[in-house]
Design an enzyme around this catalytic site. Structure first.
Site, PDB file in Angstrom:
ATOM      1  N   THR A   1       9.363  67.465 -17.654  1.00  0.00           N
ATOM      2  CA  THR A   1       8.855  67.994 -16.394  1.00  0.00           C
ATOM      3  C   THR A   1       9.821  67.605 -15.281  1.00  0.00           C
ATOM      4  O   THR A   1       9.931  66.428 -14.925  1.00  0.00           O
ATOM      5  CB  THR A   1       7.452  67.445 -16.075  1.00  0.00           C
ATOM      6  OG1 THR A   1       6.555  67.854 -17.106  1.00  0.00           O
ATOM      7  CG2 THR A   1       6.952  67.987 -14.735  1.00  0.00           C
TER       8      THR A   1
ATOM      9  N   LYS B   1       4.927  61.347  -9.603  1.00  0.00           N
ATOM     10  CA  LYS B   1       6.243  62.004  -9.571  1.00  0.00           C
ATOM     11  C   LYS B   1       6.086  63.518  -9.503  1.00  0.00           C
ATOM     12  O   LYS B   1       6.768  64.203  -8.723  1.00  0.00           O
ATOM     13  CB  LYS B   1       7.047  61.587 -10.804  1.00  0.00           C
ATOM     14  CG  LYS B   1       8.412  62.248 -10.942  1.00  0.00           C
ATOM     15  CD  LYS B   1       8.398  63.433 -11.919  1.00  0.00           C
ATOM     16  CE  LYS B   1       8.050  63.000 -13.329  1.00  0.00           C
ATOM     17  NZ  LYS B   1       8.097  64.150 -14.281  1.00  0.00           N
TER      18      LYS B   1
ATOM     19  N   LYS C   1       4.870  74.431 -14.122  1.00  0.00           N
ATOM     20  CA  LYS C   1       4.390  73.109 -14.541  1.00  0.00           C
ATOM     21  C   LYS C   1       4.028  72.249 -13.330  1.00  0.00           C
ATOM     22  O   LYS C   1       3.018  71.544 -13.334  1.00  0.00           O
ATOM     23  CB  LYS C   1       5.447  72.404 -15.383  1.00  0.00           C
ATOM     24  CG  LYS C   1       5.079  70.967 -15.789  1.00  0.00           C
ATOM     25  CD  LYS C   1       3.804  70.924 -16.623  1.00  0.00           C
ATOM     26  CE  LYS C   1       3.288  69.499 -16.823  1.00  0.00           C
ATOM     27  NZ  LYS C   1       4.186  68.661 -17.626  1.00  0.00           N
TER      28      LYS C   1
END
Length: 359
Positions: A164, A307, A239
């Site tokens: 990701t 994050k 995502k």
């Protein structure tokens, strides 16, 4: 020999006729990339497919034109990468692994995987290399750094980054990969530790369409569905949007659990009520009971959720899209990190609310 066809949790034996039909879905793959039989159908974006065929006695790993098995590399044996690679090995694929800490590769080696001491050597030895790294910095370093995978790539090879990362990072890696003559696909996954173990991930792919078609069988081994979203960057963006929503949902759910208890309600009953209503989500039923007990077994580390929120906020800012709810949730995860909860499950964000209550 009959094949075992898996749909959800149900298994069915396929007849020889059905097996013949199945062969069009699971063709042998040549060393160069070619379209699957589905390519003759009208193109629709996004495209998803879920199909799994299993044999108890024979490998389902694809073959190259010369009859030898396609060699698959896997970089990163963390909480997600290890079970994903294990599923490939168990399906009969020829897998070569690497991780910064070699000991994390040992369970894979015991299952039959080969090991190489650098990403460069893995990519050089394999036809297709997957990478599952913790963050954009790690993804770039493993792909493009000293002895990185790019050094081992060349024409006819493929690199699939399932980490990701943000779109700019994905495009940077794509540029380096393409410069070698190899093909690139970004394929971040929706799902955490348990779906990775069960082969129930959702792949959000973008990039080289021929590489997508070539690795489709591998994606189907590791996941339950896959989407092809077009140009590099689209998979990363999808995502980040998904994880932005998830992080905000978890923060609000935490508030609800604490509020219900504060006003004298049973939070266990709240979980049950929510699970039967319009806002039902598997995440609530799965995480709620342990959250009530202040237990946060790690399936998706809180530091990774924060994050992803940070990257999603950056994406929103780049297109001038206000995201005040996600921004507030991000601050809560930062508080949780400051209390030493980075490696706990992201549901431990609830502890940040408790801390605010006590301050």
């Amino acid at each position: 020999m009959p094949l075992l066809f898996k749909t959800g949790n149900n298994h069915h034996l396929l007849s020889s006729t059905a097996m013949a039909m199945c062969s069009s879905f699971c063709p042998q793959l040549p060393s160069h990339f070619r379209a699957r039989p589905f390519s003759s159908l009208p193109s629709r974006q996004p495209f998803s497919l879920s199909f799994k065929a299993f044999s108890a006695q024979a490998s389902i790993a694809p073959l190259k034109g010369n009859g030898s098995p396609t060699r698959v590399g896997f970089l990163g044996m963390g909480i997600m990468g290890s079970p994903m690679a294990q599923n490939l090995i168990k399906a009969g694929c020829d897998v070569t692994v690497w991780n910064r800490t070699k000991s994390k590769c040992d369970p894979l080696i015991s299952l039959g995987a080969q090991y190489k001491p650098s990403p460069e050597e893995v990519a050089g030895a394999c036809d297709v290399t997957f990478a599952m790294l913790a963050d954009p910095e790690s993804a770039v370093e493993v792909a493009c750094g000293k002895h990185g995978a790019v050094t081992g790539l060349g024409p006819g090879k493929g690199y699939v980054d399932v980490s990701t990362v943000d779109g700019e990072t994905s495009k940077l890696i794509n540029g380096h990969v393409k410069a070698t003559g190899a093909s690139f696909l970004e394929a971040p996954v929706s799902g955490s530790k348990k779906p990775a173990e069960d082969g129930q991930l959702i792949f959000l792919t973008a990039g080289d369409k021929s590489l997508y078609e070539t690795v489709a069988l591998y994606l189907d081994i590791m996941g339950k569905s896959r989407f092809y979203l077009g140009d590099v960057g689209n998979g990363a963006a999808m995502k980040l949007v998904v994880n932005m929503i998830m992080g905000s949902m978890m923060a609000t759910f935490s508030e609800g659990l604490l509020l219900s208890e504060k006003v004298g309600l049973d939070p266990n009953v709240l979980v049950e009520v929510v699970s039967q209503g319009a806002i039902s989500a598997p995440m609530y039923s799965l995480k709620g009971p342990s959250m009530i007990k202040s237990a946060y077994p790690t399936a998706f580390p809180l530091k990774h959720q924060q994050k992803d929120l940070r990257l999603a906020l950056g994406l929103a800012e780049s297109v001038s899209q206000p995201t005040p709810i996600a921004a507030a949730a991000n601050e809560l995860y930062k508080v949780a990190k400051s209390h030493g909860l980075s490696d706990s499950d992201f549901s431990a964000v609830m502890e940040a609310l408790k801390a605010k209550l006590q301050s």
